[in-house]
Design a protein around this motif. Structure first.
Motif, PDB file in Angstrom:
ATOM      1  N   ARG A   1       0.831  -1.200   0.000  1.00 35.52           N
ATOM      2  CA  ARG A   1       0.000   0.000   0.000  1.00 35.52           C
ATOM      3  C   ARG A   1       0.869   1.256   0.000  1.00 35.52           C
ATOM      4  O   ARG A   1       0.541   2.242  -0.649  1.00 35.52           O
ATOM      5  CB  ARG A   1      -0.922   0.007   1.220  1.00 35.52           C
TER       6      ARG A   1
ATOM      7  N   THR B   1       2.122   1.641  -3.425  1.00 32.89           N
ATOM      8  CA  THR B   1       1.022   2.107  -4.280  1.00 32.89           C
ATOM      9  C   THR B   1       0.750   3.592  -4.066  1.00 32.89           C
ATOM     10  O   THR B   1       0.530   4.337  -5.028  1.00 32.89           O
ATOM     11  CB  THR B   1      -0.256   1.300  -3.991  1.00 32.89           C
ATOM     12  N   LEU B   2       0.779   4.032  -2.808  1.00 36.43           N
ATOM     13  CA  LEU B   2       0.553   5.454  -2.516  1.00 36.43           C
ATOM     14  C   LEU B   2       1.649   6.328  -3.118  1.00 36.43           C
ATOM     15  O   LEU B   2       1.373   7.352  -3.743  1.00 36.43           O
ATOM     16  CB  LEU B   2       0.486   5.666  -1.000  1.00 36.43           C
TER      17      LEU B   2
ATOM     18  N   THR C   1       0.913   8.445  -6.462  1.00 36.59           N
ATOM     19  CA  THR C   1       0.936   9.907  -6.378  1.00 36.59           C
ATOM     20  C   THR C   1       1.836  10.492  -7.460  1.00 36.59           C
ATOM     21  O   THR C   1       1.469  11.465  -8.142  1.00 36.59           O
ATOM     22  CB  THR C   1       1.421  10.360  -4.985  1.00 36.59           C
TER      23      THR C   1
ATOM     24  N   GLN D   1       0.052  10.180 -10.724  1.00 38.88           N
ATOM     25  CA  GLN D   1      -0.998  11.189 -10.879  1.00 38.88           C
ATOM     26  C   GLN D   1      -0.392  12.537 -11.291  1.00 38.88           C
ATOM     27  O   GLN D   1      -0.943  13.250 -12.143  1.00 38.88           O
ATOM     28  CB  GLN D   1      -1.752  11.375  -9.552  1.00 38.88           C
TER      29      GLN D   1
ATOM     30  N   GLN E   1      -6.310   3.552 -10.704  1.00 33.97           N
ATOM     31  CA  GLN E   1      -7.155   4.459  -9.935  1.00 33.97           C
ATOM     32  C   GLN E   1      -7.841   3.720  -8.789  1.00 33.97           C
ATOM     33  O   GLN E   1      -7.947   4.232  -7.672  1.00 33.97           O
ATOM     34  CB  GLN E   1      -8.203   5.110 -10.844  1.00 33.97           C
TER      35      GLN E   1
ATOM     36  N   TYR F   1      -5.178   2.786  -6.115  1.00 38.32           N
ATOM     37  CA  TYR F   1      -4.693   4.012  -5.471  1.00 38.32           C
ATOM     38  C   TYR F   1      -5.756   4.576  -4.530  1.00 38.32           C
ATOM     39  O   TYR F   1      -5.446   5.006  -3.414  1.00 38.32           O
ATOM     40  CB  TYR F   1      -4.330   5.042  -6.540  1.00 38.32           C
ATOM     41  N   THR F   2      -7.015   4.550  -4.964  1.00 44.09           N
ATOM     42  CA  THR F   2      -8.111   5.049  -4.123  1.00 44.09           C
ATOM     43  C   THR F   2      -8.252   4.201  -2.866  1.00 44.09           C
ATOM     44  O   THR F   2      -8.419   4.732  -1.755  1.00 44.09           O
ATOM     45  CB  THR F   2      -9.437   5.033  -4.911  1.00 44.09           C
TER      46      THR F   2
ATOM     47  N   THR G   1      -5.454   4.991  -0.492  1.00 50.08           N
ATOM     48  CA  THR G   1      -5.649   6.322   0.083  1.00 50.08           C
ATOM     49  C   THR G   1      -6.710   6.304   1.173  1.00 50.08           C
ATOM     50  O   THR G   1      -6.535   6.906   2.241  1.00 50.08           O
ATOM     51  CB  THR G   1      -6.053   7.328  -1.018  1.00 50.08           C
TER      52      THR G   1
ATOM     53  N   PHE H   1      -5.342   4.639   4.242  1.00 51.87           N
ATOM     54  CA  PHE H   1      -4.372   5.525   4.888  1.00 51.87           C
ATOM     55  C   PHE H   1      -5.069   6.641   5.669  1.00 51.87           C
ATOM     56  O   PHE H   1      -4.721   6.919   6.819  1.00 51.87           O
ATOM     57  CB  PHE H   1      -3.439   6.125   3.837  1.00 51.87           C
ATOM     58  N   VAL H   2      -6.071   7.266   5.052  1.00 46.21           N
ATOM     59  CA  VAL H   2      -6.788   8.363   5.717  1.00 46.21           C
ATOM     60  C   VAL H   2      -7.507   7.859   6.970  1.00 46.21           C
ATOM     61  O   VAL H   2      -7.438   8.479   8.046  1.00 46.21           O
ATOM     62  CB  VAL H   2      -7.783   9.027   4.744  1.00 46.21           C
TER      63      VAL H   2
END
Length: 495
Positions: A361, A364-365, A369, A372, A399, A402-403, A406, A409-410
């Motif tokens: 992960r 991937t982040l 990023t 993107q 996408q 990555y989503t 994310t 993580f958040v």
């Protein structure tokens, strides 16, 4: 599980503990049987239902697993048996488990593979509780639902894979998920035996080797000594522990391929390669910080502690070889403490026994990023891909992954911030902020290292918060969020 522990109590002549395990076994079996009968004709679970099942099951097993701690402590306190039962005098460490919250804390810490403990002096605990702590960490290392699928499910179409995924797993060794989980358990047992043998060769006593072998390969970290691995004051044992923690950090499919002779996967696989890179870089960085601070007497000791502690933190094992903090007393600097926190946050390979965000992960982040940002400078007509190791992801796949990374993580940072805020609110003044972050991160990443804050003297609110952090971290947050959402929907709490 409780039934197996009866034999350990009998072998160690702790006959007073046997009724506690019997009552625990009956309680667990009774509840399980009732649930099986209630839902035996239910359809295979969908993804949302499986996540609710996983989150609820882990919460329930954390509570039920506290019964042996509570009942054995009560048995010693009451002392209802004759002399032949060998009931010992009550000691301060076992007395902690007279309080149900402390018993649940110990159980949740065990099953989630965390290793934070309410037992201040583990040496004072009965051997039957040593075993119970190690055994539940060993079971929890692979996963309670994975064990259930391995034992109870049969081949064919079912909800087994959906349940398997709900426990934050997706790796498959064989097309059949039942065959996969059974293969995982074969590998896990083999690695456990190897760990025990390695500890024996390094000079660890047999009882200690069995317990540390189980909790080490499960990246759990419970010890039979208050000073953990540091108790032995042996460089050989510390160095021998490192490959065990690393082995627990590698995904089971990679172990499977290596055992088949395909050793190249130790460097060809993206995650496994980064396990070694991150462990090496982080250990050297921590060594440099500790050496600059003049923390330890020699460069070798500094390197050994830096290596051991960073691997222990990042593998989420939680074995200790040095004191990190004394609660309000500063031992490690903020830089060293926060670097260990970063290791705990990332974790190691997905598909292993570790928790944390997982390296895949993080990769991937980071790569997502950068991808993107780069896409801003490319024409709209360009065909866009994201390369992750040997995988070439289309724009849609990139996408989606990555989503997902994310969102996790958040949510991870959100629960971490809530835990830190609660502890800062209820703890007595004087604890350095980095130490509070460290202990909450240790709970949520299921590590078990502490800075001297976590213990039986903590306020009950702080213990409850860390229990939630451990539970959330083991399930990688999403199932817990789905459970909370389902409860809100069921009781119309969104209004």
């Amino acid at each position: 599980m409780a039934v197996a522990s009866i034999a350990v109590a009998a072998v160690n002549r702790e006959f007073y503990a046997i009724p506690a395990f019997i009552i625990s076994a009956i309680s667990m079996a009774g509840l399980g049987t009732g649930l099986v009968r209630r839902y035996q004709n239910a359809d295979p679970p969908e993804k949302r239902e499986a996540m609710v099942i996983a989150a609820t099951a882990w919460a329930l097993i954390g509570v039920l697993g506290g019964l042996p701690f509570l009942l054995i402590a009560w048995t010693i306190q009451i002392d209802p048996f004759p002399v032949w039962a060998n009931t010992p005098p009550m000691d301060a460490t076992t007395a902690v488990f007279l309080h149900p919250l402390d018993a649940v804390f110990e159980s949740m810490s065990g099953f989630t593979g965390t290793g934070l403990t309410m037992a201040t002096v583990e040496e004072e605990l009965p051997r039957s509780l040593h075993w119970w702590r190690s055994f539940i960490e060993w079971i929890g290392g692979v996963g309670v639902i994975v064990l259930t699928v391995a034992i109870l499910r049969r081949g064919g179409r079912s909800g087994s894979y959906t349940l398997y995924e709900s426990e934050a797993r997706s790796e498959k060794i064989h097309p059949s998920i039942v065959t996969t989980v059974r293969e995982i358990w074969k590998i896990f047992v083999g690695l456990t035996v190897g760990s025990i043998v390695l500890f024996l060769l390094a000079g660890m006593p047999l009882w200690d080797a069995i317990n540390h072998g189980m909790t080490g390969i499960a990246t759990g970290g419970f010890s039979v000594h208050a000073d953990s691995i540091g108790h032995y004051d042996s460089a050989l044992i510390e160095y021998a522990t490192v490959p065990i923690m690393v082995a627990g950090s590698i995904a089971f499919p990679i172990h499977y391929l290596v055992f088949k002779g395909e050793v190249r996967n130790l460097y060809a696989d993206l995650q496994t390669r980064w396990v070694f890179i991150w462990f090496t870089f982080g250990s050297l960085a921590l060594t440099a910080i500790l050496y600059t601070n003049g923390q330890y007497a020699t460069l070798e000791e500094t390197f050994r502690i830096g290596l051991f502690q960073f691997v222990s933190a990042t593998s989420n094992t939680g074995f200790g070889s040095a004191t990190i903090g004394g609660g309000t007393e500063q031992v490690w600097s903020a830089g060293a403490t926060l670097l260990a926190c970063l290791g705990m946050l990332t974790g190691a390979a997905a598909g292993s026994t570790v928790s944390g965000l997982k390296l895949i992960r993080v990769i991937t982040l980071v790569k997502g990023t950068l991808w993107q940002i780069q896409e801003v400078f490319r024409p709209d007509t360009a065909i866009r891909y994201l390369q992750l190791g040997e995988r070439k992801l289309s724009e849609e796949q990139a996408q989606r992954e990555y989503t997902e990374a994310t969102v996790v993580f958040v949510l991870w940072i959100t629960f971490l911030a809530i835990g830190v805020a609660v502890l800062l609110r209820v703890l007595s003044p004087g604890h350095p902020l980095e130490y509070v972050i460290f202990d909450v991160m240790s709970a949520q990443s299921n590590v078990g290292l502490d800075s001297g804050i976590t213990g039986p003297d903590m306020p009950g609110t702080a213990k409850a918060m860390l229990i939630i952090n451990m539970w959330v971290g083991r399930l990688e947050i999403i199932p817990v969020a789905v459970l909370i959402g389902s409860v809100f929907r069921r009781f119309n709490l969104y209004r």
